[in-house]
Design a protein around this motif. Structure first.
Motif, PDB file in Angstrom:
ATOM      1  N   PHE A 165     -10.465  74.150 -31.941  1.00  0.00           N
ATOM      2  CA  PHE A 165      -9.590  73.585 -30.607  1.00  0.00           C
ATOM      3  C   PHE A 165      -8.846  72.280 -31.045  1.00  0.00           C
ATOM      4  N   ARG A 173     -21.012  69.494 -25.373  1.00  0.00           N
ATOM      5  CA  ARG A 173     -19.708  69.347 -25.535  1.00  0.00           C
ATOM      6  C   ARG A 173     -19.295  67.816 -25.411  1.00  0.00           C
ATOM      7  N   TYR A 209     -17.065  66.220 -26.716  1.00  0.00           N
ATOM      8  CA  TYR A 209     -15.561  65.780 -26.608  1.00  0.00           C
ATOM      9  C   TYR A 209     -15.259  65.883 -25.093  1.00  0.00           C
ATOM     10  N   THR A 210     -16.067  66.369 -24.304  1.00  0.00           N
ATOM     11  CA  THR A 210     -15.592  66.655 -22.892  1.00  0.00           C
ATOM     12  C   THR A 210     -16.585  65.788 -21.922  1.00  0.00           C
ATOM     13  N   MET A 226     -10.371  84.131 -25.496  1.00  0.00           N
ATOM     14  CA  MET A 226      -9.885  82.691 -26.109  1.00  0.00           C
ATOM     15  C   MET A 226      -9.707  82.716 -27.624  1.00  0.00           C
ATOM     16  N   LYS A 268      -6.143  83.531 -24.031  1.00  0.00           N
ATOM     17  CA  LYS A 268      -6.037  82.417 -24.014  1.00  0.00           C
ATOM     18  C   LYS A 268      -5.795  81.638 -25.433  1.00  0.00           C
ATOM     19  N   LYS A 307      -5.347  78.899 -28.110  1.00  0.00           N
ATOM     20  CA  LYS A 307      -5.512  77.510 -28.345  1.00  0.00           C
ATOM     21  C   LYS A 307      -4.158  76.945 -29.216  1.00  0.00           C
ATOM     22  N   ASP A 367      -3.742  76.671 -24.234  1.00  0.00           N
ATOM     23  CA  ASP A 367      -4.760  75.644 -23.923  1.00  0.00           C
ATOM     24  C   ASP A 367      -4.663  74.475 -25.050  1.00  0.00           C
ATOM     25  N   ASN A 396      -5.852  71.412 -25.014  1.00  0.00           N
ATOM     26  CA  ASN A 396      -7.271  70.488 -24.955  1.00  0.00           C
ATOM     27  C   ASN A 396      -6.562  69.022 -25.272  1.00  0.00           C
ATOM     28  N   GLU A 451      -2.751  74.738 -20.200  1.00  0.00           N
ATOM     29  CA  GLU A 451      -3.790  74.147 -19.831  1.00  0.00           C
ATOM     30  C   GLU A 451      -4.016  72.863 -20.629  1.00  0.00           C
ATOM     31  N   ASP A 510      -8.411  71.516 -16.819  1.00  0.00           N
ATOM     32  CA  ASP A 510      -9.956  71.832 -17.165  1.00  0.00           C
ATOM     33  C   ASP A 510     -10.693  70.745 -17.256  1.00  0.00           C
ATOM     34  N   LYS A 559     -15.828  76.241 -14.594  1.00  0.00           N
ATOM     35  CA  LYS A 559     -16.649  76.570 -15.513  1.00  0.00           C
ATOM     36  C   LYS A 559     -18.059  76.540 -14.974  1.00  0.00           C
ATOM     37  N   ASN A 593     -13.966  79.334 -19.870  1.00  0.00           N
ATOM     38  CA  ASN A 593     -15.185  79.433 -20.924  1.00  0.00           C
ATOM     39  C   ASN A 593     -15.382  78.101 -21.629  1.00  0.00           C
ATOM     40  N   GLN A 594     -16.734  77.664 -21.764  1.00  0.00           N
ATOM     41  CA  GLN A 594     -17.015  76.537 -22.266  1.00  0.00           C
ATOM     42  C   GLN A 594     -17.622  76.919 -23.646  1.00  0.00           C
ATOM     43  N   ILE A 595     -17.117  78.049 -24.247  1.00  0.00           N
ATOM     44  CA  ILE A 595     -17.559  78.473 -25.622  1.00  0.00           C
ATOM     45  C   ILE A 595     -19.010  78.891 -25.215  1.00  0.00           C
TER      46      ILE A 595
HETATM   47  C1  MUC Z   1     -11.527  75.136 -23.305  1.00  0.00           C
HETATM   48  O1  MUC Z   1     -11.089  76.035 -22.145  1.00  0.00           O
HETATM   49  O2  MUC Z   1     -11.287  74.178 -23.161  1.00  0.00           O
HETATM   50  C2  MUC Z   1     -13.061  74.243 -25.776  1.00  0.00           C
HETATM   51  C3  MUC Z   1     -14.089  73.174 -25.961  1.00  0.00           C
HETATM   52  C4  MUC Z   1     -14.860  73.453 -24.683  1.00  0.00           C
HETATM   53  O3  MUC Z   1     -15.792  72.752 -24.392  1.00  0.00           O
HETATM   54  O4  MUC Z   1     -14.402  74.441 -24.017  1.00  0.00           O
HETATM   55  C5  MUC Z   1     -13.223  75.317 -24.638  1.00  0.00           C
HETATM   56  C6  MUC Z   1     -12.532  75.904 -23.909  1.00  0.00           C
END
Ligand code: MUC
Ligand code: MG
Length: 366
Positions: A21, A51, A53-54, A134, A160, A162, A190, A192, A216, A241, A265, A292-294
């Motif tokens: 993504f 995650r 990056y989040t 996704m 969804k 990417k 999405d 991201n 998103e 998100d 989530k 979904n958070q994968i």
């Molecule tokens: C999303 O909806 O962004 C991608 C990275 C993550 O942590 O969740 C996904 C899905």
């Protein structure tokens, strides 16, 4: 009932292929299984996907946070006292996935103690829900192949997609998906945070032409004026998100005009705060959907329970298919996707059992 132990067990389960993504890539499920045991012998489970990056979390940081910060607060507490526990855990900031998994495990325990499945405790809006899949970034041909497999084998009709890299490439992929899947399927996108505001505004218009219903996280929400401009000029709703990861963060985003719909989530807000976010949004007339958070299989079971529990969430396809990327998992019965739907488990709590042999095989801490 009192909590006696809280464990955080790091796992490593291979994927059939990587999932990519705009902000990152996962190649294996390096999730942390949270296991909470009580003095009457009940065991509740939750799953924390790191995650960075989040949320800035890694598997090691989740294990450390559960062990050093959260376990001392939880041991001796009554799992039914979820509001008191929530306040105690909130004295530590961030660590969203660690706290989400703990909350899921608490509801699993409460459900088992009451003899009721979690979706029934939440409000029993539905027994099953439509699912959304996704589609990760890849070549247009790879993205179409993924969608066609999900449509043919599992009856999925909501996707969804990417996006968020080179816009030309993204639009080719979405156009191919629309052509291959037809007009009846729902496509939403999405990014991201992959685009800047100017690119995102052009993207939103082009995506609208392809009957894409929502966009998103088009850009970083911290680009405050840029994000507001996108919201003003986009013909399709902008979904929050990763910029809307707490109850207060959702309120702020909606009041600031950063987002118009919210992805909820379980992996970050558990059941307790997810329900509060959905209630807030419902009162404001804002659409929410289960994101979904994968998630792995346990996370997908929990997300399905959330979608089936709350009426506002049961309306929109629930993102619970990406565990199909995993070659295996530690839960004994994998979730079932059939005819484009997922059913809530009817057994008490989450209705999952952990396979001890698989757990021994996939844990990476011994
Ligand atoms: C999303 O909806 O962004 C991608 C990275 C993550 O942590 O969740 C996904 C899905
Ligand atoms: Mg997203």
């Amino acid at each position: 009932m009192k909590i006696t132990t809280v464990e955080a067990i790091p796992l490593a389960i291979p994927y059939r292929r990587p999932f990519t993504f705009a902000s990152g890539k996962v190649t294996a499920a390096d999730h942390v299984l949270v296991r909470i045991t009580t003095d009457d012998g009940l065991v509740g489970h939750g799953e924390a996907p790191p995650r960075p990056y989040t949320y800035g979390e890694t598997a090691a940081s989740i294990v450390a946070a559960v062990r050093d910060l959260f376990s001392p607060v939880l041991v001796g507490a009554d799992p039914f006292a979820r509001e008191r526990i929530r306040a105690d855990l909130a004295r530590t900031v961030a660590n969203n996935a660690a706290r989400g998994a703990i909350d899921v495990a608490l509801w699993d325990l409460v459900g088992q103690a009451c003899g009721q499945p979690v979706h029934v405790l939440l409000g029993h809006a539905a027994d099953d829900v439509r699912v959304a899949h996704m589609i990760g970034l890849g070549t247009p041909a790879e993205m179409v192949a993924d969608a066609v497999e999900m449509s043919d084998e599992y009856g999925v009709d909501a996707f969804k997609v990417k996006v968020g890299r080179d816009l030309g490439h993204d639009l080719v992929a979405v156009r191919e998906l629309r052509r291959e899947l037809g007009d009846a399927v729902e496509l939403y996108a999405d990014a991201n945070r992959g685009w800047d505001a100017d690119t995102a505004i052009v993207a939103a218009r082009r995506l609208d032409d392809l009957a894409v219903t929502m966009l998103e996280e088009p850009n970083p929400a911290d680009d405050v004026l840029g994000r507001r401009r996108i919201v003003r000029e986009s013909p399709i709703p902008i979904v929050g998100d990763e910029s809307t990861i707490t109850l207060g963060g959702v309120a702020r985003s909606l009041l600031d005009g950063d987002s118009q719909s919210i992805s909820v989530k379980v992996a970050r807000t558990g059941f307790t705060d997810s329900a509060k976010i959905v209630g807030l949004c419902e009162g404001l007339g804002v659409t929410t959907m289960v994101g979904n958070q994968i998630d792995g299989m346990l996370g997908s079971v929990a997300s399905t329970a959330l979608g089936c529990g709350l009426r506002a969430l049961a309306h929109h396809p629930v993102e619970v298919t990406n565990h199909l990327l995993m070659t295996d998992d530690v839960i004994a019965e994998p979730p079932v996707i059939a005819e484009g739907r997922a059913a809530a488990r009817q057994a008490p709590g989450l209705g999952v059992t952990i396979d001890p042999d698989k757990l021994a095989h996939y844990r990476v801490d011994r």
